[in-house]
Design a protein around this motif. Structure first.
Motif, PDB file in Angstrom:
ATOM      1  N   TYR A 264       0.930  -1.153  -0.042  1.00 55.47           N
ATOM      2  CA  TYR A 264      -0.141   0.088   0.126  1.00 55.47           C
ATOM      3  C   TYR A 264       0.805   1.285  -0.023  1.00 55.47           C
ATOM      4  O   TYR A 264       0.470   2.237  -0.578  1.00 55.47           O
ATOM      5  N   ILE A 265       1.903   1.214   0.394  1.00 54.10           N
ATOM      6  CA  ILE A 265       2.789   2.531   0.631  1.00 54.10           C
ATOM      7  C   ILE A 265       3.600   2.669  -0.673  1.00 54.10           C
ATOM      8  O   ILE A 265       3.465   3.915  -0.993  1.00 54.10           O
ATOM      9  N   THR A 266       3.764   1.785  -1.191  1.00 52.49           N
ATOM     10  CA  THR A 266       4.327   1.638  -2.791  1.00 52.49           C
ATOM     11  C   THR A 266       3.298   2.386  -3.666  1.00 52.49           C
ATOM     12  O   THR A 266       3.606   3.084  -4.522  1.00 52.49           O
ATOM     13  N   GLN A 267       2.008   1.808  -3.608  1.00 49.63           N
ATOM     14  CA  GLN A 267       0.811   2.160  -4.157  1.00 49.63           C
ATOM     15  C   GLN A 267       0.710   3.693  -4.161  1.00 49.63           C
ATOM     16  O   GLN A 267       0.192   4.271  -5.102  1.00 49.63           O
ATOM     17  N   TYR A 268       0.608   3.833  -2.904  1.00 44.25           N
ATOM     18  CA  TYR A 268       0.371   5.506  -2.476  1.00 44.25           C
ATOM     19  C   TYR A 268       1.377   6.337  -3.249  1.00 44.25           C
ATOM     20  O   TYR A 268       1.070   7.687  -3.127  1.00 44.25           O
ATOM     21  N   ALA A 269       2.520   6.104  -3.614  1.00 37.66           N
ATOM     22  CA  ALA A 269       3.409   6.817  -4.035  1.00 37.66           C
ATOM     23  C   ALA A 269       3.045   7.104  -5.715  1.00 37.66           C
ATOM     24  O   ALA A 269       3.453   7.783  -6.437  1.00 37.66           O
ATOM     25  N   SER A 270       2.023   6.364  -6.234  1.00 40.15           N
ATOM     26  CA  SER A 270       1.425   6.419  -7.561  1.00 40.15           C
ATOM     27  C   SER A 270       0.244   7.346  -7.382  1.00 40.15           C
ATOM     28  O   SER A 270      -0.212   7.534  -6.378  1.00 40.15           O
ATOM     29  N   PRO A 271      -0.631   7.423  -8.745  1.00 44.43           N
ATOM     30  CA  PRO A 271      -1.854   8.037  -8.640  1.00 44.43           C
ATOM     31  C   PRO A 271      -3.056   7.239  -7.871  1.00 44.43           C
ATOM     32  O   PRO A 271      -3.984   7.822  -7.594  1.00 44.43           O
ATOM     33  N   ILE A 272      -2.617   6.084  -7.527  1.00 44.84           N
ATOM     34  CA  ILE A 272      -3.620   5.339  -7.077  1.00 44.84           C
ATOM     35  C   ILE A 272      -4.190   5.707  -5.591  1.00 44.84           C
ATOM     36  O   ILE A 272      -3.328   6.138  -4.776  1.00 44.84           O
ATOM     37  N   THR A 273      -5.589   5.859  -5.357  1.00 46.41           N
ATOM     38  CA  THR A 273      -5.987   6.417  -4.155  1.00 46.41           C
ATOM     39  C   THR A 273      -6.103   5.446  -2.852  1.00 46.41           C
ATOM     40  O   THR A 273      -6.447   4.108  -3.274  1.00 46.41           O
ATOM     41  N   PRO A 274      -6.268   5.752  -1.718  1.00 49.32           N
ATOM     42  CA  PRO A 274      -6.604   4.962  -0.638  1.00 49.32           C
ATOM     43  C   PRO A 274      -7.996   4.177  -0.898  1.00 49.32           C
ATOM     44  O   PRO A 274      -7.966   2.668  -0.684  1.00 49.32           O
ATOM     45  N   ALA A 275      -8.787   4.816  -1.520  1.00 45.93           N
ATOM     46  CA  ALA A 275     -10.047   4.055  -1.822  1.00 45.93           C
ATOM     47  C   ALA A 275     -10.007   3.124  -2.878  1.00 45.93           C
ATOM     48  O   ALA A 275     -10.524   1.902  -2.627  1.00 45.93           O
ATOM     49  N   GLN A 276      -9.362   3.374  -3.630  1.00 38.46           N
ATOM     50  CA  GLN A 276      -8.942   2.270  -4.781  1.00 38.46           C
ATOM     51  C   GLN A 276      -8.134   1.373  -4.215  1.00 38.46           C
ATOM     52  O   GLN A 276      -8.512  -0.106  -4.658  1.00 38.46           O
ATOM     53  N   MET A 277      -7.252   1.567  -3.288  1.00 34.30           N
ATOM     54  CA  MET A 277      -6.445   0.398  -2.768  1.00 34.30           C
ATOM     55  C   MET A 277      -7.643  -0.738  -1.955  1.00 34.30           C
ATOM     56  O   MET A 277      -7.574  -1.856  -1.920  1.00 34.30           O
ATOM     57  N   VAL A 278      -8.577  -0.062  -1.149  1.00 33.08           N
ATOM     58  CA  VAL A 278      -9.627  -0.813  -0.263  1.00 33.08           C
ATOM     59  C   VAL A 278     -10.495  -1.525  -1.156  1.00 33.08           C
ATOM     60  O   VAL A 278     -10.561  -2.616  -1.124  1.00 33.08           O
ATOM     61  N   LEU A 279     -10.865  -0.936  -2.331  1.00 35.80           N
ATOM     62  CA  LEU A 279     -11.936  -1.514  -2.908  1.00 35.80           C
ATOM     63  C   LEU A 279     -11.156  -2.751  -4.273  1.00 35.80           C
ATOM     64  O   LEU A 279     -11.750  -3.685  -4.050  1.00 35.80           O
ATOM     65  N   GLY A 280     -10.077  -2.208  -4.791  1.00 33.32           N
ATOM     66  CA  GLY A 280      -9.308  -3.391  -5.403  1.00 33.32           C
ATOM     67  C   GLY A 280      -8.817  -4.414  -4.820  1.00 33.32           C
ATOM     68  O   GLY A 280      -8.956  -5.600  -5.096  1.00 33.32           O
ATOM     69  N   SER A 281      -8.275  -4.336  -3.599  1.00 39.44           N
ATOM     70  CA  SER A 281      -7.869  -5.434  -2.701  1.00 39.44           C
ATOM     71  C   SER A 281      -9.130  -6.431  -2.409  1.00 39.44           C
ATOM     72  O   SER A 281      -9.051  -7.497  -2.425  1.00 39.44           O
ATOM     73  N   GLN A 282     -10.038  -5.720  -1.954  1.00 33.08           N
ATOM     74  CA  GLN A 282     -11.412  -6.429  -1.772  1.00 33.08           C
ATOM     75  C   GLN A 282     -12.102  -7.313  -2.879  1.00 33.08           C
ATOM     76  O   GLN A 282     -12.204  -8.395  -2.863  1.00 33.08           O
TER      77      GLN A 282
END
Length: 267
Positions: free
Chosen positions: A102-120
């Motif tokens: 998640y820390i790596t993804q946050y360095a990109s334009p990916i948002t926390p909401a997208q991380m949560v929804l995509g992981s699920q």
């Protein structure tokens, strides 16, 4: 379309794809256990405990159906709840603490909401495989027609995301693992499997224990599962409550998960 624009628009898909790609590392184990477990459980319950219960009830089984039919939807959904809980416990914690996904993804334009929804969404693929394998076994064993068994899949998917978001919303707040992550399995998932009308109707429990089932996502899903698979006699208003409970749980805890991710990643 630039990479940054794609990430902003399709970030949730990239995260889901990343989670699904890790299934390749253990897909054989997943397939073997997903097919083997229902055979073992259903065979043991059908030829063992099920026969004793059916004979004790004068052949009436439970709720007017053989015990094996009664317990099958619950076993499928219990397996889905366990899988979703496990993936969202150590998978979410690891994404922050061990692999730093998640820390790596946050360095990109990916948002926390997208991380949560995509992981699920990625985890939903994994739990759906488990549910689909159960459906195959149910149909092959003749416990229910394939058409009826397939109706268990949307119920399983709804349970998976409801449990998944709920677990993630708590795990994302944990900074260090001092053994508390294992508590989810030992003191939440296992007790819910025992007190959610899984192996017997909830009504046979003492009144002072039935409330556990009322707040359990597994019980709500099991009730829906029994209704879709063999037409269990459940009032229409209660079916609506079951669906609304699971949807509300998923929606509320998804919002909590997103907020927690945002706060943690902004530190």
């Amino acid at each position: 379309m630039t990479t940054a624009v794609k990430a902003r628009r399709w970030g949730w898909w990239f995260v889901a794809e990343h989670r699904v790609s890790h299934i390749r590392a253990y897909w054989i184990t997943l397939l073997v256990t997903s097919l083997g477990s229902p055979f073992v459980y259903l065979l043991g319950l059908g030829l063992g405990l099920g026969i004793l219960i059916d004979e004790n009830q004068g052949g009436a089984g439970v709720g007017g159906v053989p015990y094996l039919t009664f317990v099958t939807p619950a076993l499928l959904l219990s397996a889905v709840m366990q899988g979703s809980s496990q993936e969202n416990t150590f998978g979410t914690f690891g994404g922050f603490k061990w692999t730093h996904w998640y820390i790596t993804q946050y360095a990109s334009p990916i948002t926390p909401a997208q991380m949560v929804l995509g992981s699920q969404l990625g985890i939903l693929v994994r739990t759906s495989i488990t549910a689909a394998c159960y459906v195959v076994v149910i149909a092959v064993a003749g416990i229910a027609p394939l058409g009826r068994a397939l109706l268990l899949l949307p119920v399983a998917m709804l349970l998976s995301v409801a449990v998944g978001f709920a677990v993630t919303s708590w795990v994302a707040t944990q900074v260090d693992d001092r053994g508390q992550l294992s508590f989810v399995e030992r003191f939440v998932v296992t007790p819910l499997a025992l007190f959610s009308g899984t192996f017997y109707p909830l009504e046979v429990l003492p009144a002072y224990l039935q409330w556990i089932g009322w707040i359990s996502p597994l019980w709500h899903a099991v009730e829906l599962g029994r209704w879709v698979m063999y037409g269990a006699d459940i009032p229409g208003w209660r079916l609506v409550v079951h669906v609304l409970f699971l949807v509300a749980l998923a929606a509320v805890t998804a919002a909590l998960s997103i907020r927690t991710f945002e706060r943690r990643l902004d530190k």
